[in-house]
Design an enzyme around this catalytic site. Sequence first.
Site, PDB file in Angstrom:
ATOM      1  N   ARG A 234      34.000  35.864  45.921  1.00 28.12           N
ATOM      2  CA  ARG A 234      34.052  36.820  44.827  1.00 28.12           C
ATOM      3  C   ARG A 234      32.816  36.668  43.957  1.00 28.12           C
ATOM      4  O   ARG A 234      32.152  35.634  43.954  1.00 28.12           O
ATOM      5  CB  ARG A 234      35.336  36.703  44.022  1.00 28.12           C
TER       6      ARG A 234
ATOM      7  N   LYS B 128      41.132  40.069  34.979  1.00 28.06           N
ATOM      8  CA  LYS B 128      41.718  41.255  34.344  1.00 28.06           C
ATOM      9  C   LYS B 128      42.629  40.854  33.193  1.00 28.06           C
ATOM     10  O   LYS B 128      42.733  41.581  32.215  1.00 28.06           O
ATOM     11  CB  LYS B 128      42.493  42.079  35.372  1.00 28.06           C
TER      12      LYS B 128
ATOM     13  N   GLU C 166      44.762  46.865  42.336  1.00 25.14           N
ATOM     14  CA  GLU C 166      46.043  46.984  41.657  1.00 25.14           C
ATOM     15  C   GLU C 166      45.783  47.737  40.356  1.00 25.14           C
ATOM     16  O   GLU C 166      44.910  47.345  39.582  1.00 25.14           O
ATOM     17  CB  GLU C 166      46.608  45.589  41.347  1.00 25.14           C
TER      18      GLU C 166
HETATM   19  P1  ATP Z   1      44.357  40.366  40.067  1.00 18.93           P
HETATM   20  O1  ATP Z   1      44.817  40.251  41.489  1.00 18.93           O
HETATM   21  O2  ATP Z   1      44.229  39.085  39.337  1.00 18.93           O
HETATM   22  O3  ATP Z   1      45.041  41.423  39.284  1.00 18.93           O
HETATM   23  P2  ATP Z   1      41.884  41.194  41.217  1.00 18.93           P
HETATM   24  O4  ATP Z   1      40.580  40.945  40.548  1.00 18.93           O
HETATM   25  O5  ATP Z   1      42.173  40.565  42.508  1.00 18.93           O
HETATM   26  O6  ATP Z   1      42.885  40.833  40.092  1.00 18.93           O
HETATM   27  P3  ATP Z   1      42.542  43.718  42.422  1.00 18.93           P
HETATM   28  O7  ATP Z   1      42.793  44.996  41.757  1.00 18.93           O
HETATM   29  O8  ATP Z   1      43.618  43.127  43.236  1.00 18.93           O
HETATM   30  O9  ATP Z   1      42.099  42.731  41.285  1.00 18.93           O
HETATM   31  O10 ATP Z   1      41.199  43.800  43.260  1.00 18.93           O
HETATM   32  C1  ATP Z   1      40.931  44.829  44.166  1.00 18.93           C
HETATM   33  C2  ATP Z   1      39.953  44.354  45.189  1.00 18.93           C
HETATM   34  O11 ATP Z   1      38.738  43.942  44.572  1.00 18.93           O
HETATM   35  C3  ATP Z   1      40.493  43.169  45.960  1.00 18.93           C
HETATM   36  O12 ATP Z   1      40.240  43.375  47.334  1.00 18.93           O
HETATM   37  C4  ATP Z   1      39.718  42.010  45.423  1.00 18.93           C
HETATM   38  O13 ATP Z   1      39.532  41.035  46.398  1.00 18.93           O
HETATM   39  C5  ATP Z   1      38.393  42.645  45.002  1.00 18.93           C
HETATM   40  N1  ATP Z   1      37.797  41.900  43.903  1.00 18.93           N
HETATM   41  C6  ATP Z   1      38.359  41.635  42.706  1.00 18.93           C
HETATM   42  N2  ATP Z   1      37.559  40.875  41.954  1.00 18.93           N
HETATM   43  C7  ATP Z   1      36.440  40.648  42.679  1.00 18.93           C
HETATM   44  C8  ATP Z   1      35.229  39.913  42.458  1.00 18.93           C
HETATM   45  N3  ATP Z   1      35.012  39.277  41.324  1.00 18.93           N
HETATM   46  N4  ATP Z   1      34.305  39.918  43.426  1.00 18.93           N
HETATM   47  C9  ATP Z   1      34.510  40.572  44.580  1.00 18.93           C
HETATM   48  N5  ATP Z   1      35.624  41.273  44.859  1.00 18.93           N
HETATM   49  C10 ATP Z   1      36.587  41.310  43.930  1.00 18.93           C
END
Ligand code: ATP
Length: 566
Positions: free
Chosen positions: A264, A274, A38
């Site tokens: 994660r 974030k 995102e």
């Molecule tokens: P949010 O949804 O809270 O804004 P997010 O960390 O999920 O934050 P995204 O931009 O949706 O951010 O993440 C993009 C991809 O990266 C998703 O598929 C998510 O699962 C993966 N991702 C995010 N944080 C991690 C992490 N700490 N470890 C592994 N994969 C991650």
Amino acid sequence: MPDKKNEKNYPSNFIRTIIENDLASGKCKKVVTRFPPEPNGYLHIGHAKSICLNFGLARDYGGVCHLRFDDTNPTKEDVEYVESIMEDVHWLGFDWQDKLFYASDYFDQLYEYAEMLIKDGKAYVCDLSQEEIRATRGTLTVPGTESPYRNRSVEENLDLFRRMKAGEFEEGSRCLRAKIDMASPNVNMRDPVIYRIRKAEHHRTGNKWVIYPMYDYTHCISDAIEGITHSLCTLEFEDHRPLYDWFLDQLPVPCHPQQIEFARLNLSYTVMSKRKLLELVQSGTVRGWDDPRMPTLAGMRRRGFTPEAIRDFVDRIGVAKADSLVDFELLQFCVREDLNKKANRVMAVLHPLKVTIENYPEDQVEEFEAINNPEDESAGIRMVPFCKYLYIEQDDFSENPPKGWHRLSPGAEVRLKHAYYITCKEVIKDESGNVTELICTYDPSSRGGWTPDARKVKGTIHWVSARHSFDAEIRLYENLFTIPNINDIEEGKDYRDYLNPNSIKVLKNCKLEPSLKEVTIGEKFQFLRQGYFSVDYDSTADNLVFNLIVTLKDSWTKQLKKMGYV
Ligand code: ATP
Ligand code: MG
């Protein structure tokens, strides 16, 4: 735990096993994965795990990996983030080729599908407020209660939904919900919201839309439209999988991707959320998304971490189904391993102490040959100038040395790396008793650092010529937080209460050997006996700035070995 390697030298893990089985059985002909950020912040090291996983699988199984911006929330998203994400994915060493997508490209299709759900009696317009919806959702043990608007006719729902789209209603006054089961044991299945009203400009679709689809609805359909075969996401989406499947089962989508969850990445002494990272940036706690203390890829790049080291790190941590906290030391270990092979060794004095060699001729200058990198012969040699006046590290002198001290002290002899043996004869101090200068003698027969009589000295220290060196700024970094697990803090405290006040320390007037005048931004060096340093973006022609990437000390190697990481 690192994944074991199979005969093709691919790491093996449960996701690879699933993919290999799907290819073998013919269920899947070509692997298609996606990385779906995102654009509401910069990428961090946790995203690197997801990027390496998704792009790595596509690479290893002859498939493709899409980059898809999951841009369904216009109030939080921005083109700055879109651009930084593309830069970071490329920097990490991956390429989506022509497979660049935006969820917002599917808004028309998503809308059409929503009308289909309404016409099939599987979605309805609900006039409850967000709070009322939350309050009537029930809990894990108590079923939810049905909305009084749940049994509106198809015609009324269609009419209201079209008018929502036309902008006739206020934000929050109505939404579209899936009609599933308010008594489902899975809370996600209790008539989730699929569209809400948001009168905000979108960074790509402008003001075309005033209703925006929710993540759970958008994500599965986007995957299906793109023909994703394996949709990898983090564990917190495990309970959303029934909903992912439900939408795809109701709609005439081109295919039904398989959602697979993995743990994660959490890293010690930092935050990965974030929201928190944004707060640190907006409050000025750090100097921006690319502050070298940040766990963002932009911050790590600026600090001097390499993509090779990050990919190695991700390989070592492996892919599992259980959340864990990985030690930041492991990442630093990977950075050291990589830079050890690549970075030239140079001499820099961070806390200078002046040394005068009393028996060295006033105007004489000699140049000594110095090996650039003992790990890489092709790095060659350079010449380092030497004269009567030098700087050494304050720490390398002790007036009253403890037992076992091998560095300089009154009457003691040490080797100056690449140069001569010197002996300390006299200590000069200022009025307050601080040591300001050492008067030493040198042994002319020890040229190059060895004597004909093979006399041994225990200590070798680094130095620079006072006449030839130049001043630079060096920024030292420590962990951003003082405790390993920032999600596990005392009640009543805020994560910001644990910020490390020493996370940055700026040293001015450090003394660098003259070869360092010719550096480029981002170039990396090992400062002998100190650590690895990179040239910061803030450097100007008359003020070079270096970042500490990582120190040389790795007291953790043993521990990491025990844990099976190295
Ligand atoms: P949010 O949804 O809270 O804004 P997010 O960390 O999920 O934050 P995204 O931009 O949706 O951010 O993440 C993009 C991809 O990266 C998703 O598929 C998510 O699962 C993966 N991702 C995010 N944080 C991690 C992490 N700490 N470890 C592994 N994969 C991650
Ligand atoms: Mg997310």
